[in-house]
Design an enzyme around this catalytic site. Structure first.
Site, PDB file in Angstrom:
ATOM      1  N   SER A  50      -2.666   3.188  10.225  1.00 33.51           N
ATOM      2  CA  SER A  50      -2.936   2.634  11.038  1.00 33.51           C
ATOM      3  C   SER A  50      -2.876   1.151  10.716  1.00 33.51           C
ATOM      4  O   SER A  50      -1.602   0.369  10.427  1.00 33.51           O
ATOM      5  CB  SER A  50      -4.948   2.231   9.768  1.00 33.51           C
ATOM      6  OG  SER A  50      -4.577   1.366   8.818  1.00 33.51           O
TER       7      SER A  50
ATOM      8  N   LYS B 226       1.448  -4.017   6.395  1.00 31.42           N
ATOM      9  CA  LYS B 226       2.875  -4.076   5.593  1.00 31.42           C
ATOM     10  C   LYS B 226       3.237  -3.206   5.251  1.00 31.42           C
ATOM     11  O   LYS B 226       5.086  -3.469   4.765  1.00 31.42           O
ATOM     12  CB  LYS B 226       1.694  -3.272   4.806  1.00 31.42           C
ATOM     13  CG  LYS B 226      -0.375  -3.433   4.743  1.00 31.42           C
ATOM     14  CD  LYS B 226      -0.318  -4.036   3.095  1.00 31.42           C
ATOM     15  CE  LYS B 226      -1.165  -4.493   2.756  1.00 31.42           C
ATOM     16  NZ  LYS B 226      -1.596  -6.251   1.494  1.00 31.42           N
TER      17      LYS B 226
ATOM     18  N   TYR C 246      -4.042  -1.629  10.168  1.00 28.68           N
ATOM     19  CA  TYR C 246      -3.708  -2.471   8.633  1.00 28.68           C
ATOM     20  C   TYR C 246      -2.232  -1.845   8.031  1.00 28.68           C
ATOM     21  O   TYR C 246      -1.648  -2.832   7.493  1.00 28.68           O
ATOM     22  CB  TYR C 246      -5.181  -1.565   8.089  1.00 28.68           C
ATOM     23  CG  TYR C 246      -4.748  -2.147   6.265  1.00 28.68           C
ATOM     24  CD1 TYR C 246      -4.743  -3.680   5.413  1.00 28.68           C
ATOM     25  CD2 TYR C 246      -5.240  -1.122   5.995  1.00 28.68           C
ATOM     26  CE1 TYR C 246      -4.757  -3.700   4.439  1.00 28.68           C
ATOM     27  CE2 TYR C 246      -4.233  -0.482   4.303  1.00 28.68           C
ATOM     28  CZ  TYR C 246      -4.314  -2.325   3.681  1.00 28.68           C
ATOM     29  OH  TYR C 246      -3.606  -2.363   2.091  1.00 28.68           O
ATOM     30  N   HIS C 247      -2.365  -0.911   7.618  1.00 24.02           N
ATOM     31  CA  HIS C 247      -1.205  -0.284   7.307  1.00 24.02           C
ATOM     32  C   HIS C 247       0.174  -0.875   7.895  1.00 24.02           C
ATOM     33  O   HIS C 247       0.972  -0.612   6.929  1.00 24.02           O
ATOM     34  CB  HIS C 247      -1.201   0.950   7.034  1.00 24.02           C
ATOM     35  CG  HIS C 247      -2.146   1.885   6.360  1.00 24.02           C
ATOM     36  ND1 HIS C 247      -3.019   2.730   6.872  1.00 24.02           N
ATOM     37  CD2 HIS C 247      -2.064   2.333   4.795  1.00 24.02           C
ATOM     38  CE1 HIS C 247      -4.065   2.813   5.652  1.00 24.02           C
ATOM     39  NE2 HIS C 247      -3.686   2.648   4.832  1.00 24.02           N
TER      40      HIS C 247
ATOM     41  N   THR D 114       0.876  -1.228   0.182  1.00 26.33           N
ATOM     42  CA  THR D 114      -0.242  -0.096   0.181  1.00 26.33           C
ATOM     43  C   THR D 114       1.004   1.036   0.143  1.00 26.33           C
ATOM     44  O   THR D 114       1.946   1.578   0.606  1.00 26.33           O
ATOM     45  CB  THR D 114      -0.968  -0.540   1.768  1.00 26.33           C
ATOM     46  OG1 THR D 114      -1.457   1.537   1.496  1.00 26.33           O
ATOM     47  CG2 THR D 114       0.032  -0.464   2.666  1.00 26.33           C
TER      48      THR D 114
END
Lengths: 395, 395
Positions: free
Chosen positions: B193, B199, B195-196, B149
């Site tokens: 976040s 990654k 989520y990030h 991302t």
């Protein structure tokens, strides 16, 4: 000031003497452990050279001697989140010391299963602790002290000292070398094993939860620990600390001392040109006490210290033990995938500014460790000495 | 040249059209999916605006239309390691496209459970894939293509373009500003976040497995995807792709278009001053094809591309949709913890050098998406539109 301190992994090599030291300072201690380290001994068919007692016997012996109680919860913090959350919410610790990670690089590389166990255990364990603090609304109350590793920096030779966590850099634009303003970043990570990789990933957990939730976190990048006993563990044989000598969990200097004691050659991997950072277990417990005594302020970024007192080249340590004991050196193929030779300079003034008076390598201390090794040498299984975990299955 | 391609998460928003596109190119495709995305629809009590069919119906429709078979294994790759290893070992894919991660930032922040699910799922999934390739001895054979991302770089305004993964830096010594030699590092991560964050942690998996095992890996840092249909999904309504509009899984531009179609104000978070990178779903599938057609050489470091074609400020997009449709803007409190306003310049020539001809924002394309939104607006649940996931429980 008396604090309530939760020690995750309080039955282990660093966790147990740290628990005793903090208890001896008058703090209120509670251990969380799932005894996975003792099960790994069964898996590897080896035992601590020293005859460690069950944790309940250890805790009872300490109560007899000191009058101090130590609490205990048997939890797998990577799995038992609800129980961990409840414990933290009810007990409201001032500090949590997080030792509850798989801490051996060779163990992490033994097989696909061991790689996956290390990743699953270490990352979920760390993340669960962070979530439990936030979910209980203790972001500003509870100080998390985590054991990192000097290995997050990697072992490329650098032209100046490794900093304590943060590196000032100038970003260079690719097109024209126009320079941007300087900035400070987490030192670019360069892990050398799956174990070390998880500690570089832990740094990103800490960075994010500090940024988003304001958690107060200290990350201690520890060198290779040597020694076995501390002032507190010496008070009774029932309090004795672990001494690992096997190829997976034994650390290099303790292994050399044990090898000398049992008449095994000193196994030097590769050329022994690896320079590494070291710390004595007595300094480990001091450093953790100092970190707890000096939490970051509210809003402060993650505090990082290099928890190490000196650097040595592995073959120099082997020669030193040879001179003291006459043990021969044996150069063996390096099972690891790492730089053959490296230099290493480390900034480590942070903890000394807080009051650490480093114990550095001395003949006296080595003799003390040798004495432990000699006393329990009958418990040594020689076939467990070689390091057999390969970093790459195929050359 | 025909390749065998495994698509992990091949039932999802990007995974399904990518699978069809690669199949249309004549490659042999096999999907792995555990249908967690469909279960999340049940959890959130919302459905794709478009009436997506079951995966088996999708696959059968494609076989009817194209004559191409697509294989399917129902596995949870974060859990079912043995089955994943066997599948990879027996099928020996030339490429694995890894979409099998929880991909929503708001979903990752909904609760402690969602944070922990995202970490546990994403990190174990990625690591299991890496382990399975190594354990099968396919380090040099199988090319792993991962969806990253743009959010790994964070959204601090930088004085020049974000590079494609790697940043040249000059390390500055703290004492005297004596400069060391320049070096190239992974761009300092700054996730916004949980989520990030996963990654950015994936990047360290890739760095390590490339370094230690020589894995061939391409990491595609994708911008925010918009659009819904591709040339292949348009061939039959049974092939229709997902269209998420809810506050958790809907992406900003698709949400604006849907909001306009159903007469809901355009919900702008904060000032709408956030500048973000975008890509149309038709370019997503092209980029992945190009990445597969151009694997890194043996021994090459992890290849990183910014999979994005343009940047826009959120409120500019809202104004654009307003001009096209008349929909009103509604500025709402930002549930996220992020910079209020930022600039963003992105280097994205890598994929264009491989042949990508970017589809950028145009009235025609917006109209096409509007048409989809209008056609299925009767399926919209208006109460699912607001974004309710808060980045911090306490202000």
């Amino acid at each position: 000031m008396q604090k309530r301190i939760l020690v995750l992994g309080g039955d282990g090599f660093c966790g147990w003497p740290t628990t005793l030291h903090l208890s001896a300072q008058g703090h209120e201690l509670h251990i969380v452990d799932n005894f996975v380290r003792r099960r790994q001994d069964e898996e590897l068919r080896v035992q601590s050279l020293t005859p460690i007692r069950s944790l309940s016997e250890r805790i009872e012996a300490w109560r007899e001697l000191s009058g101090q109680k130590i609490g205990l919860s048997t939890l797998d913090i990577a799995r038992d989140y609800a129980e961990l959350k409840t414990l933290i919410g009810e007990w409201r610790p001032d500090a949590i010391v997080h030792f509850a990670e798989q801490r051996s690089a060779p163990y992490s590389m033994k097989s696909s299963w061991h790689k996956r166990f290390t990743v699953d255990n270490n990352l979920n364990a760390t993340h669960n602790v962070l979530c439990a603090i936030v979910e209980n609304g203790l972001e500003e109350h509870t100080h998390l002290v985590h054991l990192g590793t000097m290995g997050v920096y990697g072992y490329k030779t650098s032209s100046f000292k490794l900093p304590e966590g943060y590196q000032r850099v100038r970003l260079l634009s690719p097109e024209n070398n126009e320079e941007s303003e300087d900035t400070e970043i987490l030192y670019p990570p360069d892990p050398g094993s799956v174990y070390h990789m998880t500690k570089t990933q832990d740094q990103l957990f800490f960075y994010y939860y500090n940024k988003n939730d304001g958690l107060r976190i200290t990350d201690l990048h520890q060198g290779i620990v040597w020694g076995t006993e501390t002032a507190e563990t010496l008070r009774d044989e029932r309090l004795i600390n672990r001494f690992d000598y096997d190829g997976d969990f034994g650390t290099v200097l303790n292994r050399f001392i044990l090898q000398a004691a049992v008449g095994h050659p000193l196994t030097v991997h590769g050329t022994g040109g690896q320079t590494r950072a070291f710390i004595h277990i007595r300094d480990t417990v001091q450093c953790i006490r100092l970190a707890i005594d000096h939490p970051p302020a509210a809003g402060e970024r993650v505090r990082v210290f290099n928890q190490t007192t000196e650097t040595h080249r592995v073959r120099d340590l082997a020669h030193l033990i040879h001179e003291l004991t006459g043990a021969e050196l044996q150069f063996v193929d390096n099972p690891r995938n790492e730089h053959v030779e490296n230099e290493l300079q480390v900034e480590n003034q942070g903890l000394q500014h807080l009051g650490l008076q480093p114990i550095t390598l001395s003949a006296g201390l080595l003799a003390e460790v040798s004495e432990v090794a000699g006393k329990y040498q009958h418990r040594c299984l020689r076939e467990k000495i070689p390091a057999r975990s390969l970093w790459r299955a195929r050359p």
